[in-house]
Design an enzyme around this catalytic site. Structure first.
Site, PDB file in Angstrom:
ATOM      1  N   TYR A   1      -7.707 -37.705   8.006  1.00 55.53           N
ATOM      2  CA  TYR A   1      -6.476 -37.107   8.536  1.00 55.53           C
ATOM      3  C   TYR A   1      -6.774 -36.311   9.797  1.00 55.53           C
ATOM      4  CZ  TYR A   1      -2.367 -34.025   8.726  1.00 55.53           C
ATOM      5  OH  TYR A   1      -1.256 -33.318   9.143  1.00 55.53           O
TER       6      TYR A   1
ATOM      7  N   LYS B   1      -5.448 -36.957  13.649  1.00 55.55           N
ATOM      8  CA  LYS B   1      -4.715 -35.928  14.392  1.00 55.55           C
ATOM      9  C   LYS B   1      -5.436 -35.566  15.691  1.00 55.55           C
ATOM     10  CE  LYS B   1      -0.993 -34.872  11.966  1.00 55.55           C
ATOM     11  NZ  LYS B   1       0.369 -34.991  12.548  1.00 55.55           N
TER      12      LYS B   1
ATOM     13  N   SER C   1      -2.739 -30.535  14.065  1.00 50.11           N
ATOM     14  CA  SER C   1      -3.172 -29.917  12.805  1.00 50.11           C
ATOM     15  C   SER C   1      -4.465 -29.132  12.984  1.00 50.11           C
ATOM     16  CB  SER C   1      -3.391 -31.003  11.748  1.00 50.11           C
ATOM     17  OG  SER C   1      -3.985 -30.469  10.583  1.00 50.11           O
TER      18      SER C   1
ATOM     19  N   GLU D   1      -6.658 -29.174  10.930  1.00 49.12           N
ATOM     20  CA  GLU D   1      -7.713 -30.028  10.386  1.00 49.12           C
ATOM     21  C   GLU D   1      -8.594 -30.606  11.496  1.00 49.12           C
ATOM     22  OE1 GLU D   1      -8.659 -31.038   7.187  1.00 49.12           O
ATOM     23  OE2 GLU D   1      -7.387 -29.438   6.416  1.00 49.12           O
TER      24      GLU D   1
END
Length: 320
Positions: free
Chosen positions: A149, A153, A125, A127
């Site tokens: 999150y 990841k 991701s 992110e």
């Protein structure tokens, strides 16, 4: 015929990937934590549920993962499972870390233990990068995640890199920027915007209440992003790739596209609520996906405005 195991087949990406692989002649196995209880509504929407071999697999349980791999003996495994909401990760950080990081580690270790020539794809991701300002992130940009999150990841990404280097596994991570479709649940902001806007267009007097609409993201079309996942596993050499359109827009640009398509003035129907702001958020997300084009031959065909229109069209069709 090649066999593929998709962990997280019930989600947006899992469903579109299953459709892609079926069209390529694969035998597709779709994993869910409880295949007896899961509705698999996305597979039903794509009219492929009966074509996917559904099975129960809990990727947080090593024994469950190993048993599944030894039973199916897949050529390719796609890890799309785990808690998928950035916003929810602030409320459920432990579940997020365990479902993403531990789940990925179990899959990698089970592949190593099985000694089968499995090619592994991991869903990374954007992110992970955190807030890079105006800098367009590529595969060499350092990670500084700003959400539970993103932390999970990032951990999974380095696990994949470690197993690739230490045990010579064919394991790759796709670092995907935002990608949307009609299969997104309404907890995702793009789907929430479209759903409320369509209700307003049909006469509802409600307001669309959102958090920070000045955030900027690179938004793409999910059905074409899953092709990039497949392409990664067709390469002789495993590697990591940034997958994105290369164009960044503010959330209010997405909102405007949706409301314009419905012949509505968004400023009359949208309000912001600071209580919906995340504890830490990424102000801007910029991507540099050139490597995917040079190596994989993959390039996004749809821009943010196309994505907004296609989701609205799908929503309107479902309301008729």
């Amino acid at each position: 015929m090649k066999k593929a195991l998709i962990c997280g087949v019930s989600g947006q990406d899992g469903a579109y990937l299953a459709q892609l692989l079926l069209n390529k002649g694969y035998v597709v196995y779709g994993g869910s934590r409880d295949s007896q209880m899961s509705s698999f509504k996305n597979l039903t929407k794509l009219e492929i549920k009966e074509k996917v071999n559904l099975l129960s697999i809990n990727i947080n349980d090593f024994r469950s993962v190993l048993q599944t791999i030894l039973k199916v003996r897949p050529d390719e495994i796609y890890n799309l499972a785990g808690q998928s909401s950035v916003g929810l990760s602030f409320e459920q950080p432990v579940e997020t870390l365990e479902s993403i990081s531990v789940g990925t580690l179990n899959l990698l270790e089970a592949i190593r233990f099985s000694e089968l020539p499995v090619r592994f794809y991991n869903a990374g991701s954007s992110e992970c990068f955190g807030d890079t300002g105006n800098l367009a992130a590529n595969e060499n940009t350092p990670f500084r995640p700003r959400s539970p999150y993103g932390v999970a990841k990032a951990a999974a990404f380095w696990q994949v890199a470690n197993y690739r280097e230490a045990y010579n596994l064919h394991a790759s991570t796709g670092i995907l920027f935002n990608h949307e479709s009609p299969l997104r649940p309404e907890r995702f902001v793009t789907q929430k915007i479209v759903s409320v806007a369509c209700r307003i267009a049909r006469g509802s007097s409600e307001k669309l209440v959102l958090g920070n609409i000045n955030i900027a993201r690179d938004w793409g079309w999910a059905p074409e992003y899953v092709e990039a996942m497949w392409l990664m596993l067709q390469q002789n050499t495993p590697d990591d790739y940034v997958i994105a359109t290369g164009q960044t827009f503010q959330l209010k640009d997405f909102i405007k596209c949706v409301f314009d398509y419905l012949n509505l003035d968004w400023t009359l129907h949208v309000s912001c609520d600071e209580s919906l702001f995340r504890p830490t958020d990424i102000a801007e997300g910029h991507a540099q996906p050139e490597k995917a084009y040079k190596v994989l031959g993959w390039k996004a065909q749809y821009a943010m405005s196309d994505v907004a229109k296609m989701i609205v069209q799908a929503k309107l069709s479902s309301l008729q």
